[in-house]
Write a protein that holds these residues in place. Structure first.
Motif, PDB file in Angstrom:
ATOM      1  N   ARG A 103      29.922  24.334  20.766  1.00 63.94           N
ATOM      2  CA  ARG A 103      29.634  24.396  19.336  1.00 63.94           C
ATOM      3  C   ARG A 103      28.261  23.805  19.067  1.00 63.94           C
ATOM      4  N   MET A 104      27.604  24.286  18.046  1.00 65.66           N
ATOM      5  CA  MET A 104      26.302  23.710  17.696  1.00 65.66           C
ATOM      6  C   MET A 104      26.489  22.819  16.476  1.00 65.66           C
ATOM      7  N   GLY A 105      26.144  21.573  16.631  1.00 64.27           N
ATOM      8  CA  GLY A 105      26.250  20.639  15.519  1.00 64.27           C
ATOM      9  C   GLY A 105      27.678  20.190  15.267  1.00 64.27           C
ATOM     10  N   VAL A 114      29.844  29.982  16.021  1.00 65.06           N
ATOM     11  CA  VAL A 114      28.941  31.063  15.603  1.00 65.06           C
ATOM     12  C   VAL A 114      27.496  30.626  15.823  1.00 65.06           C
ATOM     13  N   LEU A 115      27.204  29.380  15.475  1.00 63.37           N
ATOM     14  CA  LEU A 115      25.831  28.888  15.604  1.00 63.37           C
ATOM     15  C   LEU A 115      25.375  28.842  17.063  1.00 63.37           C
ATOM     16  N   ILE A 116      26.240  28.382  17.961  1.00 63.72           N
ATOM     17  CA  ILE A 116      25.804  28.274  19.359  1.00 63.72           C
ATOM     18  C   ILE A 116      25.530  29.661  19.926  1.00 63.72           C
ATOM     19  N   LYS A 117      26.340  30.650  19.513  1.00 66.69           N
ATOM     20  CA  LYS A 117      26.102  32.032  19.943  1.00 66.69           C
ATOM     21  C   LYS A 117      24.726  32.487  19.485  1.00 66.69           C
ATOM     22  N   GLY A 118      24.426  32.189  18.223  1.00 66.18           N
ATOM     23  CA  GLY A 118      23.126  32.564  17.671  1.00 66.18           C
ATOM     24  C   GLY A 118      22.001  31.824  18.371  1.00 66.18           C
ATOM     25  N   PHE A 119      22.256  30.577  18.699  1.00 65.92           N
ATOM     26  CA  PHE A 119      21.243  29.763  19.381  1.00 65.92           C
ATOM     27  C   PHE A 119      20.881  30.383  20.734  1.00 65.92           C
ATOM     28  N   ILE A 120      21.901  30.723  21.513  1.00 62.12           N
ATOM     29  CA  ILE A 120      21.625  31.266  22.850  1.00 62.12           C
ATOM     30  C   ILE A 120      20.934  32.625  22.745  1.00 62.12           C
ATOM     31  N   TYR A 121      21.345  33.421  21.768  1.00 64.22           N
ATOM     32  CA  TYR A 121      20.671  34.701  21.553  1.00 64.22           C
ATOM     33  C   TYR A 121      19.191  34.465  21.245  1.00 64.22           C
ATOM     34  N   ALA A 122      18.929  33.500  20.353  1.00 63.96           N
ATOM     35  CA  ALA A 122      17.538  33.239  19.961  1.00 63.96           C
ATOM     36  C   ALA A 122      16.728  32.692  21.135  1.00 63.96           C
ATOM     37  N   VAL A 123      17.356  31.908  21.999  1.00 64.32           N
ATOM     38  CA  VAL A 123      16.650  31.422  23.191  1.00 64.32           C
ATOM     39  C   VAL A 123      16.232  32.621  24.047  1.00 64.32           C
ATOM     40  N   SER A 124      17.144  33.605  24.162  1.00 65.05           N
ATOM     41  CA  SER A 124      16.835  34.763  25.011  1.00 65.05           C
ATOM     42  C   SER A 124      15.703  35.606  24.422  1.00 65.05           C
ATOM     43  N   GLN A 125      15.392  35.402  23.154  1.00 65.60           N
ATOM     44  CA  GLN A 125      14.322  36.156  22.501  1.00 65.60           C
ATOM     45  C   GLN A 125      12.992  35.387  22.485  1.00 65.60           C
ATOM     46  N   LEU A 126      13.000  34.167  22.993  1.00 61.31           N
ATOM     47  CA  LEU A 126      11.774  33.366  22.979  1.00 61.31           C
ATOM     48  C   LEU A 126      10.676  34.042  23.781  1.00 61.31           C
TER      49      LEU A 126
END
Lengths: 203, 78
Positions: A103-105, A114-126
């Motif tokens: 979990r994120m936060g 939901v947030l951690i999923k979004g976080f990992i997706y955004a990392v993959s887009q860096l």
């Protein structure tokens, strides 16, 4: 369609880039040039080579120390703008992402997932990918079969990001058999990786 | 960078709506996933549902048949 295979396994930079450039310059029709390499730095450099020539490229991790970079060409290349082949060392800064929870936060658990999923997706887009992503405790439930983040993590791995998961944690959660991306690590490697990082990102 | 492909992106009025939509899609085998709303759509915070373009219609039909509503639909290269 011509499909050219370049075997650069066992070769260090700049050899894979030189070999691939040679094949790219010799292309006479649409097709692909598929370069096999055994290290992440070569993957990064080949992807950079493709992008510098405006070509589509994708990378895939076949197994430990075996990556395939496929560059798609639509026809003979225009005279190469820069003949000398660029060969940077590892362009990635030594950034390490540490995921210690599924979990994120803190607050609501459903939202946190939901947030951690979004976080990992955004990392993959860096644009500048981290060098390593480490998972431990609750985080160890993310790089396994059935995880919603698996696809993103495989994408990261294919681009040369090292994915490490704490073995003690996988064991504790009975997930050892289900690890689906990256490799198992131990506390010493986790501590060393974090200690040697220039930057640590923790969601 | 990863290869970009065409996606259909569904935004929602609230995070709760987005999470409810994810739950409904999972229960009904509807393709797609939640991602943070791309900057090109909004600079604000939020999550949205993203599917490969070819599955976009499936999601739209599902949404019409259900009581779930989105606030916007976008075609994007992601």
């Amino acid at each position: 369609m011509a499909n050219i295979v370049v075997n650069a396994v066992g070769q260090n930079c700049p050899i894979p880039v030189v070999m691939t450039t040679k094949e790219l310059n010799a292309v006479t029709e649409a097709g692909t040039v598929e370069t096999h390499v055994d290290n992440e730095v070569a993957v990064q450099n080949l992807l950079r080579l493709a992008s510098s020539k405006g070509l589509e490229a994708k990378s895939e991790k076949i197994e430990e120390k075996h990556f395939v970079v496929t560059i798609t060409v639509t026809g003979p290349l225009a005279e190469a703008a820069c003949e000398e082949c660029e060969c940077a060392g590892d362009a990635r800064e030594n950034t390490v992402v540490v995921v210690s929870s599924d979990r994120m936060g803190e607050g609501n658990d459903e939202l946190g997932k939901v947030l951690i999923k979004g976080f990992i997706y955004a990392v993959s887009q860096l644009e500048k990918l981290p060098k390593t992503v480490i998972f431990y405790n609750g985080g160890a439930t993310l790089p396994v079969e059935g995880s919603a983040s698996l696809e993103d993590l495989k994408n990261l791995e294919a681009q040369g990001v090292e994915i490490l998961t704490c073995g003690t944690c996988l064991d504790y959660y009975n997930l050892k058999e289900k690890l689906a991306v990256g490799s198992v690590t131990n506390m010493y490697t986790i501590v060393e990786t974090i200690a040697n990082a220039t930057k640590v990102i923790k969601p | 960078m990863l290869e970009k492909t065409f996606k259909k992106v569904f935004t929602f009025n609230s995070t709760t709506d987005a999470i409810a939509f994810e739950r409904a899609c999972k229960n009904n085998d509807i393709p797609g996933r939640l991602i943070p709303v791309p900057r090109a759509i909004s600079a604000g915070c939020g999550i949205c549902w993203s599917v490969p373009a070819e599955d976009g219609e499936k999601v739209e039909e599902f949404m019409k048949a259900s009581e779930l509503r989105c606030s916007g639909i976008y075609d994007m290269l992601l």
